[in-house]
Design an enzyme around this catalytic site. Structure first.
Site, PDB file in Angstrom:
ATOM      1  N   TYR A   1       0.831  -1.212   0.000  1.00  0.00           N
ATOM      2  CA  TYR A   1       0.000   0.000   0.000  1.00  0.00           C
ATOM      3  C   TYR A   1       0.864   1.261   0.000  1.00  0.00           C
ATOM      4  CZ  TYR A   1      -3.583   3.356   1.408  1.00  0.00           C
ATOM      5  OH  TYR A   1      -4.425   4.446   1.466  1.00  0.00           O
TER       6      TYR A   1
ATOM      7  N   LYS B   1       1.622   3.959  -3.165  1.00  0.00           N
ATOM      8  CA  LYS B   1       1.326   5.382  -3.006  1.00  0.00           C
ATOM      9  C   LYS B   1       2.574   6.225  -3.252  1.00  0.00           C
ATOM     10  CE  LYS B   1      -3.035   5.232  -1.680  1.00  0.00           C
ATOM     11  NZ  LYS B   1      -4.123   5.843  -2.472  1.00  0.00           N
TER      12      LYS B   1
END
Length: 235
Positions: free
Chosen positions: A139, A143
């Site tokens: 994650y 990002k």
């Protein structure tokens, strides 16, 4: 900071914007604030489906329905906007690892590329606290990677927002989430690094749009977002 004067000055520039992810929680809150402030001459929503609104304040919105798997075929939707907001995203739990990367990296990056080619000058990206392209966590790594790759596109101004835990009142009932939200809300103003109301993120995006950018690329961590959101709440 005289927000009303900044708004009036911004309106006179007759600028336009697009919002990606207006059906999501942050996107909905952002759209509401932008419509309330009436700072753009034209607002375009870009998404995979047509949205419906009962409030007449939304009747002049332009909606462009696109297939994110074939975004190159929808380049026209990204043309002619001065400001772009990207609140697009999903989770690994919802989409699986591959689906998460496709949405939060591939769709976001391609949208930014088309926006840049279409003349967008100021691009806003909702990212996440802890985003880091070298992270071992999918994650945070994803990002961080998309932040870096959009920076390389060379927008005149690129604003990255890294909120912590987002607090939002969902329509459906989730008892455990409700308890956690109430707990975090009580401490969000005292410890503005743990969590943040989603409305504060939206207000911060709007206030930051009105401000003159001091840097070409700016990263707003949770506390900075919270402080900007407070300004928007007081006016």
């Amino acid at each position: 900071m005289d927000l009303n004067a900044m708004e009036e000055n911004f309106r006179q520039k007759n600028r336009t914007c697009f919002i990606l992810g207006a059906s999501g929680e942050t996107g909905k809150a952002l759209l509401k604030k932008i419509v309330e402030r009436n700072i753009f001459s034209n607002i375009t929503l870009i998404g995979r489906r047509q949205l419906t609104f009962e409030d007449k304040a939304y009747e002049n919105l332009v909606q462009k329905v696109v297939d994110f798997e074939k975004l190159d075929e929808y380049a026209e939707a990204f043309q002619g906007h001065d400001v772009g907001y990207c609140c697009l995203g999903t989770t690994k739990a919802k989409a699986g690892a591959e689906g998460f990367v496709r949405v939060d990296h591939d769709y976001v990056l391609k949208s930014a590329e088309l926006a840049k080619a279409g003349g967008c000058k100021h691009f806003h990206l909702e990212s996440s606290k802890g985003a880091d392209k070298t992270s071992s966590f999918l994650y945070l790594k994803t990002k961080g990677q998309v932040e870096a790759e959009i920076e390389d596109l060379g927008f005149e101004r690129f604003s990255i927002y890294r909120p912590a835990v987002l607090l939002v009142d969902r329509e459906e009932s989730r008892p455990a989430e409700w308890v956690a939200r109430k707990f975090l809300c009580a401490f969000s103003s005292v410890f503005p690094t743990m969590s943040i109301p989603i409305t504060a993120v939206a207000r911060a995006m709007v206030v930051n749009t009105l401000k003159d950018g001091e840097q070409k690329v700016e990263i707003l961590e949770n506390k900075a977002i919270y402080n900007l959101g407070e300004i928007g709440d007081k006016e």
